[in-house]
Design a protein around this motif. Structure first.
Motif, PDB file in Angstrom:
ATOM      1  N   SER A 271      -6.283  -9.489   6.798  1.00 42.26           N
ATOM      2  CA  SER A 271      -5.790  -9.733   8.171  1.00 42.26           C
ATOM      3  C   SER A 271      -5.048 -11.057   8.348  1.00 42.26           C
ATOM      4  CB  SER A 271      -6.943  -9.627   9.177  1.00 42.26           C
ATOM      5  OG  SER A 271      -7.421  -8.301   9.212  1.00 42.26           O
TER       6      SER A 271
ATOM      7  N   LYS B 202       0.863  -1.202   0.000  1.00 41.91           N
ATOM      8  CA  LYS B 202       0.000   0.000   0.000  1.00 41.91           C
ATOM      9  C   LYS B 202       0.901   1.256   0.000  1.00 41.91           C
ATOM     10  CE  LYS B 202      -3.494  -2.794   2.131  1.00 41.91           C
ATOM     11  NZ  LYS B 202      -4.677  -2.924   2.960  1.00 41.91           N
TER      12      LYS B 202
ATOM     13  N   GLY C  70      -7.325  -5.197   7.021  1.00 42.79           N
ATOM     14  CA  GLY C  70      -6.746  -4.282   8.004  1.00 42.79           C
ATOM     15  C   GLY C  70      -7.512  -4.213   9.316  1.00 42.79           C
TER      16      GLY C  70
ATOM     17  N   HIS D  14      -8.600  -3.323  -6.036  1.00 40.80           N
ATOM     18  CA  HIS D  14      -8.514  -3.443  -4.574  1.00 40.80           C
ATOM     19  C   HIS D  14      -9.662  -2.640  -3.946  1.00 40.80           C
ATOM     20  CE1 HIS D  14      -7.105  -3.083  -0.470  1.00 40.80           C
ATOM     21  NE2 HIS D  14      -6.375  -4.149  -0.706  1.00 40.80           N
TER      22      HIS D  14
HETATM   23  P1  PGA Z   1      -4.313  -6.701   5.394  1.00 45.05           P
HETATM   24  O1  PGA Z   1      -4.554  -6.160   3.899  1.00 45.05           O
HETATM   25  O2  PGA Z   1      -3.497  -7.960   5.286  1.00 45.05           O
HETATM   26  O3  PGA Z   1      -3.574  -5.593   6.092  1.00 45.05           O
HETATM   27  O4  PGA Z   1      -5.649  -6.951   5.992  1.00 45.05           O
HETATM   28  C1  PGA Z   1      -4.821  -7.033   2.841  1.00 45.05           C
HETATM   29  C2  PGA Z   1      -4.982  -6.256   1.570  1.00 45.05           C
HETATM   30  O5  PGA Z   1      -5.506  -5.136   1.597  1.00 45.05           O
HETATM   31  O6  PGA Z   1      -4.601  -6.736   0.487  1.00 45.05           O
END
Ligand code: PGA
Length: 258
Positions: free
Chosen positions: A212, A11, A172, A94
């Motif tokens: 997550s 990101k 997230g 995304h």
């Molecule tokens: P995360 O994000 O592992 O922090 O939940 C996954 C993603 O957005 O691809």
């Protein structure tokens, strides 16, 4: 060679110097791991990442691109520009882009068609919100996202598509779906692909889960039936953690065509 894909989405994190430092630690940790590893780094580090991962088992992805071939689109980056830089893949659709930048299924489809045309692997993200799951709308949402997103994509182009099932409520948040929810939803995704193409083709499409995942729950998620890998955000930012997660995705027997 493993047929499990383990992908990172940095990101909007890490300067170019930080990506370089990350790779210095990460590459030796994963050099003997039998998995297909893809790192989605910021645009500003694509060149560094492509250069440093040459002759390694790590591929590099951009996190976005413009749907047009070229032209007056100030600030945008094209698929050809990425390909020319040596980038292997691009993340498309995304949920953060769908919700923060109003990306529609139609736009996602245009990006996928453009990415495929330029020879990029498209990491195609789909997934429902909590509201949609609670209201039993998951299947309906996935049908829409997948049929629209893959419109005009030929069966022989699906080898360059990775479907990343990422329930919006798990991204997230530290909350992951129950194992049955992931396994069942992956089945739903394969059924949708079967109705668009056919069953044999559907079985061959790479379908991964994201949301997550961490160095603990990966041990369980890595074993889920029908799942070909994972897309990791937060926990991919630390090389040691991410290497542990990759290790949890052990290769499985290749599915044979009938
Ligand atoms: P995360 O994000 O592992 O922090 O939940 C996954 C993603 O957005 O691809």
């Amino acid at each position: 060679m493993s047929n499990k894909y383990v992908m990172a989405n940095f990101k909007m994190n890490k300067t170019d110097a930080e990506v370089e430092e990350y790779l210095n630690t990460f590459l030796p940790l994963v050099e003997n791991i039998n998995a297909k590893i893809i790192l989605g780094v910021p645009f500003t580090s694509l060149k560094t990442a492509v250069t440093k991962t040459q002759n390694s088992n790590v591929m590099i992805a951009a996190q976005n691109m413009n749907e047009n071939e070229k032209g007056a689109y100030t600030g945008e980056v094209s698929a050809d520009m990425l390909k020319n830089l040596g980038v292997d893949a691009v993340i498309v659709g995304h949920s953060e882009r769908r919700s923060n930048y109003n990306e529609t299924d139609e736009l996602v489809n245009k990006k996928i068609l453009r990415g495929l045309k330029s020879g990029l692997i498209c990491i195609f993200c789909v997934g429902e919100t909590m509201y949609e799951r609670k209201n039993q709308m998951t299947e309906q949402v996935l049908v829409r996202q997948i049929t629209e997103g893959l419109k005009s994509v030929y069966a022989n182009e699906l080898k360059n598509i990775i479907v990343a099932y990422e329930p919006v409520w798990a991204i997230g948040t530290g909350v992951t779906p129950m194992d049955v929810e992931i396994v069942e939803t992956v089945k739903v995704i394969r059924n949708i692909l079967t109705s668009m193409y056919d069953e044999e083709i559907s079985k061959e499409v790479v379908v991964t889960y994201g949301g997550s995942i961490n160095e603990i729950n990966c041990k369980e998620i890595g074993k889920f039936e029908g799942l070909d890998g994972a897309l990791i955000g937060g926990a991919s930012l630390m090389p040691e953690k991410f290497a542990k997660i990759i290790n949890a995705f052990k290769p499985k027997a290749t599915r044979k065509k009938a």
